[in-house]
Design a protein around this motif. Structure first.
Motif, PDB file in Angstrom:
ATOM      1  N   THR A 137     -25.662 -21.928  -3.833  1.00  0.00           N
ATOM      2  CA  THR A 137     -25.348 -23.297  -3.424  1.00  0.00           C
ATOM      3  C   THR A 137     -25.281 -23.306  -1.899  1.00  0.00           C
ATOM      4  OG1 THR A 137     -24.126 -23.678  -5.448  1.00  0.00           O
ATOM      5  CG2 THR A 137     -23.633 -25.132  -3.595  1.00  0.00           C
ATOM      6  N   LEU A 138     -25.883 -24.305  -1.304  1.00  0.00           N
ATOM      7  CA  LEU A 138     -26.002 -24.327   0.159  1.00  0.00           C
ATOM      8  C   LEU A 138     -25.034 -25.325   0.779  1.00  0.00           C
ATOM      9  CD1 LEU A 138     -29.894 -24.336   0.517  1.00  0.00           C
ATOM     10  CD2 LEU A 138     -28.340 -22.399   0.739  1.00  0.00           C
ATOM     11  N   LYS A 139     -24.413 -24.947   1.871  1.00  0.00           N
ATOM     12  CA  LYS A 139     -23.506 -25.817   2.618  1.00  0.00           C
ATOM     13  C   LYS A 139     -24.035 -26.026   4.023  1.00  0.00           C
ATOM     14  CE  LYS A 139     -20.402 -25.447  -0.696  1.00  0.00           C
ATOM     15  NZ  LYS A 139     -20.198 -26.562  -1.641  1.00  0.00           N
ATOM     16  N   ARG A 140     -23.943 -27.264   4.496  1.00  0.00           N
ATOM     17  CA  ARG A 140     -24.202 -27.513   5.912  1.00  0.00           C
ATOM     18  C   ARG A 140     -22.844 -27.588   6.602  1.00  0.00           C
ATOM     19  NH1 ARG A 140     -28.755 -29.476   7.622  1.00  0.00           N
ATOM     20  NH2 ARG A 140     -29.129 -30.643   5.705  1.00  0.00           N
ATOM     21  N   ALA A 141     -22.703 -26.920   7.741  1.00  0.00           N
ATOM     22  CA  ALA A 141     -21.420 -26.902   8.455  1.00  0.00           C
ATOM     23  C   ALA A 141     -21.437 -27.918   9.595  1.00  0.00           C
ATOM     24  CB  ALA A 141     -21.168 -25.506   9.011  1.00  0.00           C
ATOM     25  N   HIS A 142     -20.285 -28.493   9.898  1.00  0.00           N
ATOM     26  CA  HIS A 142     -20.263 -29.351  11.088  1.00  0.00           C
ATOM     27  C   HIS A 142     -19.615 -28.640  12.267  1.00  0.00           C
ATOM     28  CE1 HIS A 142     -16.081 -30.548  10.670  1.00  0.00           C
ATOM     29  NE2 HIS A 142     -16.310 -30.999   9.460  1.00  0.00           N
ATOM     30  N   ASP A 143     -18.928 -27.536  12.003  1.00  0.00           N
ATOM     31  CA  ASP A 143     -18.661 -26.592  13.086  1.00  0.00           C
ATOM     32  C   ASP A 143     -18.829 -25.223  12.444  1.00  0.00           C
ATOM     33  OD1 ASP A 143     -16.283 -25.847  11.834  1.00  0.00           O
ATOM     34  OD2 ASP A 143     -15.132 -27.352  12.923  1.00  0.00           O
ATOM     35  N   SER A 144     -18.392 -24.169  13.103  1.00  0.00           N
ATOM     36  CA  SER A 144     -18.770 -22.861  12.595  1.00  0.00           C
ATOM     37  C   SER A 144     -18.140 -22.547  11.236  1.00  0.00           C
ATOM     38  CB  SER A 144     -18.424 -21.787  13.613  1.00  0.00           C
ATOM     39  OG  SER A 144     -17.040 -21.825  13.849  1.00  0.00           O
ATOM     40  N   SER A 145     -17.051 -23.205  10.842  1.00  0.00           N
ATOM     41  CA  SER A 145     -16.394 -22.785   9.609  1.00  0.00           C
ATOM     42  C   SER A 145     -15.915 -23.928   8.711  1.00  0.00           C
ATOM     43  CB  SER A 145     -15.220 -21.876   9.955  1.00  0.00           C
ATOM     44  OG  SER A 145     -14.317 -22.587  10.775  1.00  0.00           O
ATOM     45  N   ARG A 146     -16.461 -25.111   8.868  1.00  0.00           N
ATOM     46  CA  ARG A 146     -16.075 -26.204   7.969  1.00  0.00           C
ATOM     47  C   ARG A 146     -17.293 -26.882   7.364  1.00  0.00           C
ATOM     48  NH1 ARG A 146     -10.951 -27.491   7.371  1.00  0.00           N
ATOM     49  NH2 ARG A 146      -9.596 -26.439   8.856  1.00  0.00           N
ATOM     50  N   VAL A 147     -17.139 -27.228   6.068  1.00  0.00           N
ATOM     51  CA  VAL A 147     -18.263 -27.834   5.358  1.00  0.00           C
ATOM     52  C   VAL A 147     -18.407 -29.300   5.738  1.00  0.00           C
ATOM     53  CG1 VAL A 147     -19.133 -28.488   3.080  1.00  0.00           C
ATOM     54  CG2 VAL A 147     -18.016 -26.261   3.408  1.00  0.00           C
ATOM     55  N   LEU A 148     -19.615 -29.660   6.119  1.00  0.00           N
ATOM     56  CA  LEU A 148     -19.937 -31.076   6.311  1.00  0.00           C
ATOM     57  C   LEU A 148     -20.444 -31.655   4.985  1.00  0.00           C
ATOM     58  CD1 LEU A 148     -20.491 -33.550   8.168  1.00  0.00           C
ATOM     59  CD2 LEU A 148     -22.761 -32.573   8.583  1.00  0.00           C
ATOM     60  N   GLU A 149     -21.300 -30.900   4.321  1.00  0.00           N
ATOM     61  CA  GLU A 149     -21.844 -31.382   3.048  1.00  0.00           C
ATOM     62  C   GLU A 149     -22.483 -30.233   2.279  1.00  0.00           C
ATOM     63  OE1 GLU A 149     -25.142 -34.000   3.659  1.00  0.00           O
ATOM     64  OE2 GLU A 149     -26.096 -32.658   5.098  1.00  0.00           O
ATOM     65  N   THR A 150     -22.694 -30.487   0.985  1.00  0.00           N
ATOM     66  CA  THR A 150     -23.434 -29.556   0.135  1.00  0.00           C
ATOM     67  C   THR A 150     -24.881 -30.028   0.074  1.00  0.00           C
ATOM     68  OG1 THR A 150     -21.476 -29.055  -1.149  1.00  0.00           O
ATOM     69  CG2 THR A 150     -23.594 -28.602  -2.198  1.00  0.00           C
ATOM     70  N   VAL A 151     -25.785 -29.091   0.287  1.00  0.00           N
ATOM     71  CA  VAL A 151     -27.209 -29.435   0.283  1.00  0.00           C
ATOM     72  C   VAL A 151     -27.786 -29.041  -1.073  1.00  0.00           C
ATOM     73  CG1 VAL A 151     -29.413 -29.041   1.448  1.00  0.00           C
ATOM     74  CG2 VAL A 151     -27.274 -28.899   2.753  1.00  0.00           C
ATOM     75  N   PRO A 152     -28.301 -29.986  -1.857  1.00  0.00           N
ATOM     76  CA  PRO A 152     -28.853 -29.608  -3.169  1.00  0.00           C
ATOM     77  C   PRO A 152     -29.955 -28.554  -3.006  1.00  0.00           C
ATOM     78  CG  PRO A 152     -28.841 -31.996  -2.877  1.00  0.00           C
ATOM     79  CD  PRO A 152     -28.492 -31.399  -1.549  1.00  0.00           C
ATOM     80  N   ARG A 153     -29.885 -27.510  -3.817  1.00  0.00           N
ATOM     81  CA  ARG A 153     -30.868 -26.427  -3.635  1.00  0.00           C
ATOM     82  C   ARG A 153     -32.152 -26.686  -4.404  1.00  0.00           C
ATOM     83  NH1 ARG A 153     -27.095 -23.028  -6.911  1.00  0.00           N
ATOM     84  NH2 ARG A 153     -27.801 -23.344  -9.050  1.00  0.00           N
ATOM     85  N   GLU A 154     -32.171 -27.753  -5.183  1.00  0.00           N
ATOM     86  CA  GLU A 154     -33.356 -28.051  -5.983  1.00  0.00           C
ATOM     87  C   GLU A 154     -34.591 -28.144  -5.086  1.00  0.00           C
ATOM     88  OE1 GLU A 154     -33.014 -31.685  -8.101  1.00  0.00           O
ATOM     89  OE2 GLU A 154     -34.821 -31.264  -9.268  1.00  0.00           O
ATOM     90  N   GLY A 155     -35.607 -27.407  -5.443  1.00  0.00           N
ATOM     91  CA  GLY A 155     -36.857 -27.471  -4.682  1.00  0.00           C
ATOM     92  C   GLY A 155     -36.831 -26.683  -3.378  1.00  0.00           C
ATOM     93  N   LEU A 156     -35.731 -25.981  -3.094  1.00  0.00           N
ATOM     94  CA  LEU A 156     -35.682 -25.211  -1.841  1.00  0.00           C
ATOM     95  C   LEU A 156     -36.115 -23.758  -2.076  1.00  0.00           C
ATOM     96  CD1 LEU A 156     -32.408 -26.376  -0.062  1.00  0.00           C
ATOM     97  CD2 LEU A 156     -34.762 -27.048   0.407  1.00  0.00           C
ATOM     98  N   TRP A 157     -36.925 -23.268  -1.178  1.00  0.00           N
ATOM     99  CA  TRP A 157     -37.417 -21.891  -1.234  1.00  0.00           C
ATOM    100  C   TRP A 157     -37.130 -21.220   0.102  1.00  0.00           C
ATOM    101  CZ3 TRP A 157     -41.259 -19.853  -4.983  1.00  0.00           C
ATOM    102  CH2 TRP A 157     -41.477 -20.732  -6.058  1.00  0.00           C
ATOM    103  N   GLN A 158     -36.931 -19.906   0.036  1.00  0.00           N
ATOM    104  CA  GLN A 158     -36.828 -19.109   1.266  1.00  0.00           C
ATOM    105  C   GLN A 158     -38.200 -18.537   1.573  1.00  0.00           C
ATOM    106  OE1 GLN A 158     -33.265 -16.714  -0.131  1.00  0.00           O
ATOM    107  NE2 GLN A 158     -33.395 -16.162   2.030  1.00  0.00           N
ATOM    108  N   ALA A 159     -38.699 -18.822   2.766  1.00  0.00           N
ATOM    109  CA  ALA A 159     -40.023 -18.326   3.150  1.00  0.00           C
ATOM    110  C   ALA A 159     -39.938 -16.859   3.548  1.00  0.00           C
ATOM    111  CB  ALA A 159     -40.548 -19.151   4.315  1.00  0.00           C
TER     112      ALA A 159
END
Ligand code: CTP
Ligand code: MG
Length: 231
Positions: free
Chosen positions: A143-165
């Motif tokens: 499950t992916l989180k976007r941070a708004h500073d170095s250690s707090r969650v701004l939002e959860t990013v749905p991982r559907e359709g996401l790949w690591q290149a």
């Protein structure tokens, strides 16, 4: 139509730390980069393997690398950014292509030493004659989180359709050069081709093809290579 490999190896390994660039750190009894190059040289479909070094590189172990055979060619034309190292390498190899309109280039990070011949061959087979090219990648598992500073969650990013290149990423030589001219700041080759409006093919890989970035990755890579040999 031929297949060539191009291996950018002009980075300094800042996140790894230390004076020696990470591609030259010892791994399973060899410099790390040796493993990446040995795999590419062992792929029968690949005619030649070009490695891009920094112009002032003083770590390249000439004798040990020469033993990898005649497929390997050294280009001392690395640039400030990875994309620049790749673009410089593509230009330097132009005169050595067999068919400028159709030849393929497989760009592979020097820092991915656990790549296997089977993974490369699967990429070549899956991409086949797809003009948009393609890349090895793995679906995101966490499950992916976007941070708004170095250690707090701004939002959860749905991982559907996401790949690591990952790499190798393979494209027609001329298409990739056009893409990198158009989008010179990208962090992988696929992004340059996407900037031209194309949709590269995602080819399923696995996490063993990791990029050695931090000291712990070196231990993981060591483990992967040791256990693979034992199989
Ligand atoms: N690379 C390159 N030229 C650059 C930067 C990177 O050829 N100017 C190469 C690296 O040598 C590596 C690959 O691109 O094989 C992937 O880059 P990365 O893992 O980021 O390596 P470094 O840039 O060396 O590491 P860091 O970002 O931690 O400094
Ligand atoms: Mg880097």
């Amino acid at each position: 139509m031929s297949y060539y490999a191009l291996v950018p190896a002009a980075g300094s390994g800042a996140r790894m730390g230390g004076e020696t660039p990470k591609q030259y750190l010892p791994l399973a009894g060899r410099p790390l980069i040796w493993h990446s190059l040995a795999t590419l040289c062992a792929v029968p479909a690949i005619t030649r393997v070009f490695v891009v070094l920094a112009p002032d590189d003083r770590w390249w172990p000439e004798t040990e690398m020469n033993a990898l055979g005649p497929k390997l060619s050294v280009l001392r034309c690395g640039g400030e950014l990875r994309a620049l190292s790749v673009a410089n390498g593509l230009r330097a190899m132009t005169g050595m292509l067999s068919d400028i309109d159709n030849d393929w280039v497989l760009v592979h990070d020097a820092a991915r030493p656990c790549l296997t011949v089977a993974q490369v061959e699967n990429l070549i087979t899956e991409v086949a004659d797809d003009n948009a090219g393609g890349l090895l990648a793995v679906p995101v598992a966490d499950t992916l989180k976007r941070a708004h500073d170095s250690s707090r969650v701004l939002e959860t990013v749905p991982r559907e359709g996401l790949w690591q290149a990952q790499t190798p990423q393979m494209f027609r030589h001329h298409l990739l050069l056009d893409g990198l001219d158009f989008a010179p700041q990208v962090t992988d080759e696929a992004s340059a081709v996407e900037a031209l409006g194309l949709s590269p093919r995602l080819v399923m890989s696995d996490v063993t093809n990791l990029k050695v970035t931090y000291p712990l990755d070196l231990q993981l890579a060591e483990w992967i290579l040791a256990n693979r040999r034992a199989v």
